[in-house]
Design a protein around this motif. Sequence first.
Motif, PDB file in Angstrom:
ATOM      1  N   VAL A 170     -25.062 -10.635  15.929  1.00  0.00           N
ATOM      2  CA  VAL A 170     -26.271 -11.627  16.142  1.00  0.00           C
ATOM      3  C   VAL A 170     -25.972 -12.547  15.721  1.00  0.00           C
ATOM      4  O   VAL A 170     -25.533 -12.972  14.484  1.00  0.00           O
ATOM      5  CB  VAL A 170     -27.666 -10.774  15.417  1.00  0.00           C
ATOM      6  CG1 VAL A 170     -28.677 -11.715  15.658  1.00  0.00           C
ATOM      7  CG2 VAL A 170     -27.640  -9.568  15.978  1.00  0.00           C
ATOM      8  N   VAL A 217     -24.392 -10.509  10.998  1.00  0.00           N
ATOM      9  CA  VAL A 217     -25.246 -11.639  11.525  1.00  0.00           C
ATOM     10  C   VAL A 217     -24.420 -12.952  11.002  1.00  0.00           C
ATOM     11  O   VAL A 217     -24.116 -13.074   9.918  1.00  0.00           O
ATOM     12  CB  VAL A 217     -26.516 -11.594  10.746  1.00  0.00           C
ATOM     13  CG1 VAL A 217     -27.383 -12.716  11.334  1.00  0.00           C
ATOM     14  CG2 VAL A 217     -27.197 -10.226  11.066  1.00  0.00           C
ATOM     15  N   LEU A 256     -28.002 -16.140  14.453  1.00  0.00           N
ATOM     16  CA  LEU A 256     -29.137 -16.852  13.769  1.00  0.00           C
ATOM     17  C   LEU A 256     -29.127 -18.275  13.597  1.00  0.00           C
ATOM     18  O   LEU A 256     -28.604 -18.517  12.687  1.00  0.00           O
ATOM     19  CB  LEU A 256     -29.577 -15.771  12.691  1.00  0.00           C
ATOM     20  CG  LEU A 256     -30.996 -16.442  11.968  1.00  0.00           C
ATOM     21  CD1 LEU A 256     -32.238 -16.239  12.911  1.00  0.00           C
ATOM     22  CD2 LEU A 256     -31.270 -15.380  10.737  1.00  0.00           C
ATOM     23  N   LEU A 259     -32.698 -15.093  22.502  1.00  0.00           N
ATOM     24  CA  LEU A 259     -34.129 -14.569  21.961  1.00  0.00           C
ATOM     25  C   LEU A 259     -34.605 -15.707  21.518  1.00  0.00           C
ATOM     26  O   LEU A 259     -34.355 -16.347  20.524  1.00  0.00           O
ATOM     27  CB  LEU A 259     -34.114 -13.636  21.084  1.00  0.00           C
ATOM     28  CG  LEU A 259     -33.862 -11.960  21.521  1.00  0.00           C
ATOM     29  CD1 LEU A 259     -33.556 -11.071  20.508  1.00  0.00           C
ATOM     30  CD2 LEU A 259     -34.506 -11.662  22.864  1.00  0.00           C
ATOM     31  N   THR A 261     -30.690  -4.324  19.053  1.00  0.00           N
ATOM     32  CA  THR A 261     -29.746  -5.169  18.365  1.00  0.00           C
ATOM     33  C   THR A 261     -30.314  -5.942  17.264  1.00  0.00           C
ATOM     34  O   THR A 261     -29.945  -5.971  16.241  1.00  0.00           O
ATOM     35  CB  THR A 261     -28.740  -5.816  19.347  1.00  0.00           C
ATOM     36  OG1 THR A 261     -28.032  -4.949  20.014  1.00  0.00           O
ATOM     37  CG2 THR A 261     -27.769  -6.483  18.416  1.00  0.00           C
ATOM     38  N   ALA A 262     -31.526  -6.497  17.897  1.00  0.00           N
ATOM     39  CA  ALA A 262     -32.004  -7.510  16.938  1.00  0.00           C
ATOM     40  C   ALA A 262     -32.993  -7.091  15.828  1.00  0.00           C
ATOM     41  O   ALA A 262     -33.254  -7.684  14.987  1.00  0.00           O
ATOM     42  CB  ALA A 262     -32.846  -8.597  17.635  1.00  0.00           C
ATOM     43  N   LEU A 271     -30.617 -15.265  18.241  1.00  0.00           N
ATOM     44  CA  LEU A 271     -31.931 -15.335  17.610  1.00  0.00           C
ATOM     45  C   LEU A 271     -32.280 -16.604  17.416  1.00  0.00           C
ATOM     46  O   LEU A 271     -31.514 -17.423  16.186  1.00  0.00           O
ATOM     47  CB  LEU A 271     -32.241 -14.543  16.501  1.00  0.00           C
ATOM     48  CG  LEU A 271     -32.513 -12.946  16.713  1.00  0.00           C
ATOM     49  CD1 LEU A 271     -32.642 -12.294  15.389  1.00  0.00           C
ATOM     50  CD2 LEU A 271     -33.983 -12.900  17.207  1.00  0.00           C
ATOM     51  N   VAL A 289     -26.140 -11.412  21.024  1.00  0.00           N
ATOM     52  CA  VAL A 289     -27.790 -11.843  20.688  1.00  0.00           C
ATOM     53  C   VAL A 289     -27.688 -13.251  19.936  1.00  0.00           C
ATOM     54  O   VAL A 289     -27.455 -13.102  18.989  1.00  0.00           O
ATOM     55  CB  VAL A 289     -28.474 -10.605  20.160  1.00  0.00           C
ATOM     56  CG1 VAL A 289     -29.922 -10.725  20.064  1.00  0.00           C
ATOM     57  CG2 VAL A 289     -28.326  -9.458  21.223  1.00  0.00           C
ATOM     58  N   ARG A 345     -33.685  -5.799  21.973  1.00  0.00           N
ATOM     59  CA  ARG A 345     -34.671  -5.361  20.985  1.00  0.00           C
ATOM     60  C   ARG A 345     -33.719  -4.496  19.758  1.00  0.00           C
ATOM     61  O   ARG A 345     -34.092  -4.778  18.704  1.00  0.00           O
ATOM     62  CB  ARG A 345     -35.783  -4.759  21.363  1.00  0.00           C
ATOM     63  CG  ARG A 345     -36.607  -5.743  22.005  1.00  0.00           C
ATOM     64  CD  ARG A 345     -38.164  -5.136  22.252  1.00  0.00           C
ATOM     65  NE  ARG A 345     -39.308  -6.008  22.784  1.00  0.00           N
ATOM     66  CZ  ARG A 345     -40.408  -5.557  23.089  1.00  0.00           C
ATOM     67  NH1 ARG A 345     -41.105  -4.816  22.637  1.00  0.00           N
ATOM     68  NH2 ARG A 345     -41.013  -6.703  23.815  1.00  0.00           N
TER      69      ARG A 345
END
Length: 308
Positions: free
Chosen positions: A69, A13, A71, A123, A152-153, A98, A96, A150
């Motif tokens: 991911v 992340v 974030l 997302l 992966t997150a 977030l 992804v 979903r």
Amino acid sequence: MTTATSAQGTPTVAVLGTGIMGSGMARSLLRDRLPVRAWNRTRSRAEPLAAHGATVTDTAEEAVRGADVVLTALNDGPSVAETLTAAAPGLRPGQVWLQSSTVGLDATTDLAHRAAGLGLVYLDAPVSGTKQPAEQGALTVFVSGPSGARATAQPVLEAIGQRTVWVGEEPGAATRLKLVANTWVINLVNSVAECLNLAEGLGLDPQLFLDAMKGGPLDTPYLQGKSAAVLSGDLSPSFALSTALKDSRLILDAAEAAGVTLDLVAASAERFTRAEAAGHGGQDMIATYYAGRPGGREAAKNRPSDEM
């Protein structure tokens, strides 16, 4: 749609933004043994995470390179957009994203378009909670976006939150729910402040009011906790007043676009503005209390402009 994860199946992340919320979420991720690459515009604010096992990077590009991911936990839409532009050379299609910052409806739409242009899986994921829940991995996360992301997150969501509310597939649906939730919080904190203001103005010890409410149907931990912060003088920010003012304006913009009149939020925004002008922007949002004290309006009005 699938995205790659690390060899152990644990997503790496990249946390972009390590302020009150971002640093708390990063520590929660590390506690769940997720690899974290942390970046903040002011590097010194990210450095303490290294002691918890994070890799602290000099640039946003370096942080996102190779992450599964991304974030973001930043203050507003322009900050998120600027950071995304800086990170772009390190991003790859299929990552992804977030996006946990509260940025409002227009900015959410803009960021979703930017994500699509970069091939990111976007997302919309604003969080409900303040400093302590972020540190404890006890946030509530509102999420909208492609259901294929979903898997992966999920490890990230489970690390930072005690509850995930999937709102839908459309980016922006989660942000709409977050604005409604923040309306409740913003009006509540100003109600607490006004009760304390009135008690003192009438010559009462505010503790009498708190004791009268305690244990009854109208009592809440929020009333007792925020009041205790004011009465003790400890206004260390769990959620900064200036951020609450920013969110109030986002709520009012959304309400205007929807044809809805929010008198209480408008009044709350006015109180936050006065308190910020009087120098309380960096304190916890319960510092709206100072907007209602005798002379509070004049003190804000007369504050030199270079200090506002």
